[in-house]
Design a protein around this motif. Structure first.
Motif, short mmCIF file in Angstrom:
data_model
loop_
_atom_site.label_atom_id
_atom_site.label_comp_id
_atom_site.label_asym_id
_atom_site.label_seq_id
_atom_site.Cartn_x
_atom_site.Cartn_y
_atom_site.Cartn_z
N ASP A 1 4.57 -4.84 8.94
CA ASP A 1 4.96 -4.47 7.58
C ASP A 1 6.08 -3.44 7.58
N ALA B 1 -6.46 2.60 -3.93
CA ALA B 1 -5.50 1.60 -4.42
C ALA B 1 -6.09 0.20 -4.29
N LYS B 2 -5.71 -0.68 -5.21
CA LYS B 2 -6.22 -2.05 -5.21
C LYS B 2 -5.46 -2.96 -4.25
N ARG B 3 -4.23 -2.57 -3.90
CA ARG B 3 -3.43 -3.41 -3.01
C ARG B 3 -2.63 -2.52 -2.05
N LYS B 4 -2.13 -3.12 -1.03
CA LYS B 4 -1.39 -2.40 0.00
C LYS B 4 -0.06 -1.88 -0.55
N THR B 5 0.27 -0.67 -0.15
CA THR B 5 1.55 -0.07 -0.54
C THR B 5 2.59 -0.41 0.51
N THR C 1 -1.29 3.97 2.26
CA THR C 1 -1.80 3.40 1.02
C THR C 1 -2.85 4.34 0.45
N SER D 1 -4.97 3.93 6.84
CA SER D 1 -4.37 3.16 5.75
C SER D 1 -2.86 3.03 5.87
#
Length: 482
Positions: A401, A365-369, A361, A395
């Motif tokens: 996930d 970044a504002k959110r998880k990739t 990520t 990260s």
């Protein structure tokens, strides 16, 4: 009477004069337009260049002098820049220090009357003059850099070779060749060469850690013994040596838990396949070509063949790159080797295999990739090339996930290997296994050098714990046998 004539004559003269002026004005207007057109064509109005930025539309000696002065300053600046670049490329920091002592020693010794300071300035001047003699001429040699192997496994010995030849007609004095090897610098001193002679010298390449080792470019170095000047000339290009992770040979019977057409059939039954299972009574919808007529005649009812379903296995090897999934670098290296061994065996058996690793990520970044990176499985070397450069990251996606993204990205999964470290909990491994559809055999390989090798099953999840890479072969054989 006279007055009236005079008035008419004046009126006539005025009319003639006015008409003449009108004609004169009319005749002059084309020339004025021509002059205006010519001035607009040859003038600097509307033009933007260096001259107009300096003097605008002004002409004359002053404007020309300003333009000439700017041209001279630009030429001087270009020459001084080229001179500075050339000097800075050959003069070392020590050389600049000694060069600075020349004006300080000469001027200070002369003004202050210090003989010692004057001697220091003269000595520095002599050292600079003698060092400059080493820069005269050129190195008339041909240098070639050879690396015999493009790929080696971690820990295997590797070496390179530098070949120097003298194609000129004169003798070349000793040559020093510097070769960058990864983060290190190898210096090879070669003897003098006569005309037509050639010499080769080998040097070691470190392979203690997997990765890509950049070798070169080889460069010759000329300079004085003190180190005031240094002239470098690059010859060969950069060569890359891939240091693959260590792998182990896995028997073909251990790579797939669901066999393909050449192996054992599955437990599922199918109305039409290659492996015969049994006979059963005919049911509506069965294919007539599957009716076994001899058995039908004996039983007095239609009997059809039933087969064991055999399908080609699609292996997925998911390797976590998250720092939180591994306790030490040793665990991570063992995990990379385990993933490489599984993938290499599957490629050798011509199985359908996908090897995926965590994606990172971005830092801001504002959110998880939620993404994974698929490694090349065209050949064994291509897979190990990609595994040679994978690294852990804070990260990167954790194994849960990775399993979820791999499920959506890869179709037809039959067996999934999850390669993690000792810090991954059993709950996280079960959560990753639940991401796959029913019927997918999930095997978690826990790499822990300090643990005792073991095998256990938790619901539909098989957990293998390995302490060494050799344990992988034995553990997979036990899983296949069970």
């Amino acid at each position: 009477m006279n007055a009236s004539r005079t008035g008419r004559r004046g009126a006539d003269d005025g009319g003639v004069t006015g008409a003449g002026r009108g004609r004169a004005a009319t005749k002059a207007s084309p020339r004025s337009e021509t002059r205006a057109d010519s001035s607009s064509l040859t003038g600097t109005q509307g033009l933007t260049n260096a001259r107009t930025r300096l003097v605008g539309q002004r002409t004359g000696p002053v404007a020309d002098a300003i333009v000439v002065a700017v041209k001279v300053l630009r030429a001087v600046r270009r020459g001084s820049t080229a001179l500075w670049r050339g000097a800075s490329s050959v003069v070392t920091p020590l050389g600049w220090t000694v060069l600075l002592l020349v004006p300080i020693g000469l001027a200070g010794g002369r003004l202050l009357g210090w003989v010692e300071l004057l001697t220091i300035g003269l000595a520095a001047l002599v050292m600079i003059a003698l060092a400059a003699l080493f820069l005269i001429g050129r190195t008339a040699v041909d240098i070639d850099l050879v690396v015999p192997h493009e790929r080696v496994s971690v820990g295997e010995p590797a070496s390179g070779e530098v070949r120097v030849a003298n194609p000129s007609r004169r003798r070349v004095l000793g040559v020093t060749v510097e070769i960058p090897v990864g983060d290190a610098l190898v210096e090879v001193g070669l003897p003098g060469l006569r005309s037509g002679d050639a010499v080769a010298e080998s040097f070691p390449v470190p392979t203690g850690r997997r990765g890509v080792v950049r070798i070169g470019p080889a460069r010759t170095v000329r300079g004085d013994a003190v180190g005031l000047v240094r002239r470098e000339l690059e010859w060969a290009t950069v060569t890359e040596l891939f240091v693959h992770p260590a792998t182990i040979g896995i028997p073909s019977t251990s790579t797939g838990l669901i066999r393909d057409l050449e192996g054992s059939p599955t437990r599922d039954l199918a109305p039409d396949d290659l492996s015969f299972h049994a006979l059963r009574e005919y049911q509506p919808g069965d294919e007539r070509r599957n009716i076994h007529w001899k058995s039908t005649a004996k039983a007095g009812a239609y009997m059809v063949r039933q087969f064991d379903a055999s399908r080609r296995s699609h292996l997925v090897i998911a390797l976590s790159l998250a720092t939180s999934d591994f306790a030490t670098d040793e665990e991570f290296e063992l995990a990379v080797s385990a993933a490489g061994s599984l993938g290499a065996r599957a490629i050798r058996d011509a199985r359908e295999v996908s090897v995926v690793v965590s994606e990172r990520t971005p830092d801001f970044a504002k959110r998880k990739t939620l993404a994974v990176r698929a490694l090349s499985t065209i050949t064994r070397n291509r897979l190990l090339d990609d595994l040679a450069v994978v690294e852990r990251a804070e990260s990167a996606l954790v194994i849960t996930d990775v399993a979820r993204v791999a499920r959506d990205r890869v179709a037809g999964i039959s067996v999934a290997f999850l390669v993690v470290g000792s810090t991954t909990s059993l709950a996280e491994m079960r959560g990753a296994a639940l991401q796959f559809p029913l019927g997918v055999e999930v095997v978690a390989i826990v790499c822990d050098p300090e643990a005792v090798p073991g095998l256990r099953r938790v619901a539909d999840l098989t957990v293998l714990t390995i302490g060494y890479l050799d344990d992988l072969q034995k553990s997979l054989s036990r899983v296949a046998a069970s």
